[in-house]
Scaffold this motif. Structure first.
Motif, PDB file in Angstrom:
ATOM      1  N   GLY A  71       0.941  -1.268   0.058  1.00 37.74           N
ATOM      2  CA  GLY A  71       0.069   0.204  -0.054  1.00 37.74           C
ATOM      3  C   GLY A  71       0.754   1.308  -0.009  1.00 37.74           C
ATOM      4  O   GLY A  71       1.939   1.260   0.147  1.00 37.74           O
ATOM      5  N   THR A  72       0.328   2.303  -0.009  1.00 31.91           N
ATOM      6  CA  THR A  72       0.924   3.591  -0.168  1.00 31.91           C
ATOM      7  C   THR A  72       1.873   3.956   1.103  1.00 31.91           C
ATOM      8  O   THR A  72       1.324   3.339   2.008  1.00 31.91           O
ATOM      9  CB  THR A  72       0.100   4.797  -0.026  1.00 31.91           C
ATOM     10  OG1 THR A  72      -0.955   4.642  -1.175  1.00 31.91           O
ATOM     11  CG2 THR A  72       0.693   6.083  -0.111  1.00 31.91           C
ATOM     12  N   GLU A  95       8.624   0.650   6.198  1.00 28.38           N
ATOM     13  CA  GLU A  95       8.207  -0.156   5.310  1.00 28.38           C
ATOM     14  C   GLU A  95       8.942  -0.027   3.816  1.00 28.38           C
ATOM     15  O   GLU A  95       9.198  -0.881   3.187  1.00 28.38           O
ATOM     16  CB  GLU A  95       6.684   0.218   4.956  1.00 28.38           C
ATOM     17  CG  GLU A  95       5.990  -0.646   4.008  1.00 28.38           C
ATOM     18  CD  GLU A  95       5.887  -2.093   4.419  1.00 28.38           C
ATOM     19  OE1 GLU A  95       5.676  -2.946   3.283  1.00 28.38           O
ATOM     20  OE2 GLU A  95       6.178  -2.525   5.548  1.00 28.38           O
ATOM     21  N   GLN A 152       4.064  10.791   0.946  1.00 32.82           N
ATOM     22  CA  GLN A 152       3.779   9.323   0.451  1.00 32.82           C
ATOM     23  C   GLN A 152       4.575   8.876  -0.504  1.00 32.82           C
ATOM     24  O   GLN A 152       4.995   9.620  -1.606  1.00 32.82           O
ATOM     25  CB  GLN A 152       2.190   9.283   0.212  1.00 32.82           C
ATOM     26  CG  GLN A 152       1.319   9.610   1.322  1.00 32.82           C
ATOM     27  CD  GLN A 152      -0.152   9.372   0.884  1.00 32.82           C
ATOM     28  OE1 GLN A 152      -0.495   9.638  -0.440  1.00 32.82           O
ATOM     29  NE2 GLN A 152      -1.082   8.878   1.798  1.00 32.82           N
ATOM     30  N   ASN A 178      -4.717   0.498   1.786  1.00 35.16           N
ATOM     31  CA  ASN A 178      -4.302   0.783   3.293  1.00 35.16           C
ATOM     32  C   ASN A 178      -5.531   0.692   4.048  1.00 35.16           C
ATOM     33  O   ASN A 178      -6.430   0.991   3.668  1.00 35.16           O
ATOM     34  CB  ASN A 178      -3.377   1.993   3.349  1.00 35.16           C
ATOM     35  CG  ASN A 178      -2.088   2.025   2.534  1.00 35.16           C
ATOM     36  OD1 ASN A 178      -1.499   1.023   2.350  1.00 35.16           O
ATOM     37  ND2 ASN A 178      -1.671   3.275   2.217  1.00 35.16           N
ATOM     38  N   ASN A 180      -6.847   2.627   6.825  1.00 29.75           N
ATOM     39  CA  ASN A 180      -6.822   3.823   7.308  1.00 29.75           C
ATOM     40  C   ASN A 180      -8.162   4.051   7.988  1.00 29.75           C
ATOM     41  O   ASN A 180      -9.099   3.759   7.547  1.00 29.75           O
ATOM     42  CB  ASN A 180      -6.372   4.987   6.499  1.00 29.75           C
ATOM     43  CG  ASN A 180      -5.097   4.600   5.985  1.00 29.75           C
ATOM     44  OD1 ASN A 180      -4.299   4.363   6.589  1.00 29.75           O
ATOM     45  ND2 ASN A 180      -4.870   5.343   4.840  1.00 29.75           N
TER      46      ASN A 180
END
Length: 180
Positions: A71-72, A95, A152, A178, A180
């Motif tokens: 993911g982002t 990450e 990001q 993601n 969130n």
């Protein structure tokens, strides 16, 4: 694992794709401080500098698979760093380091000595190949107003290096949703 057939002899680079606001900010700094006669490529964060083009198929397969599982990335542009003859912005993201380490394990049989090193300090170079005095002045000037910011990572870029400006070979967006 068998390697896909040869695609190109040109070395390949992998860089991080930034969100548009972060890229704009970083590229403006690079355009302001990087010597214009040497500034042929936009602001970037390099994950790999010289992967052999003969493994392009394998590299593309791995980027596609890894980006589909990613993911982002939340990035922190933390502080400035002297490069001796330039200035860089340090980037923190656990990450991103994990992702790079995973690719390094996959590409280990053909990594260059530079790319095989432990990747400790992800950064974006905004100035390079200047005198140490010019670099110190730039660092001092930027440190006066420096504020950490968040951005990001949206994916990875694959590039060909053919001896001049890089040539884009592919965009690999992070597509995992993601939580969130």
């Amino acid at each position: 694992m068998s390697f896909p057939q040869v695609t190109t002899e040109a070395p390949l680079l992998i860089t991080l794709q930034f969100d548009s606001d972060s890229f704009k900010r970083l590229n403006e700094l690079r355009e302001l401080y990087f010597p214009s006669e040497r500034n042929f490529i936009p602001a970037h964060l390099t994950l790999f500098h010289a992967l052999p083009g003969e493994h392009e198929g394998l590299i593309r397969e791995n980027l596609t698979e890894l980006c589909a599982q990613t993911g982002t990335l939340d990035l922190q542009f933390t502080d400035l760093r002297s490069l001796g003859r330039g200035v860089a912005i340090n980037v923190e993201c656990h990450e991103l380091k994990r992702l790079r380490a995973e690719l390094a394990r996959t590409f280990r049989p053909f990594l260059s000595p530079q790319d095989a090193q432990h990747w400790k300090h992800p950064h974006v170079t905004i100035q390079n190949k200047v005198t140490p005095e010019t670099a110190r002045a730039t660092l001092s000037q930027l440190n006066k107003e420096w504020r950490e910011w968040n951005g990001q990572g949206d994916g990875l870029f694959l590039w060909y290096y053919r001896g001049g400006p890089w040539e884009k070979a592919g965009d690999y967006l992070f597509t995992l949703e993601n939580d969130n």
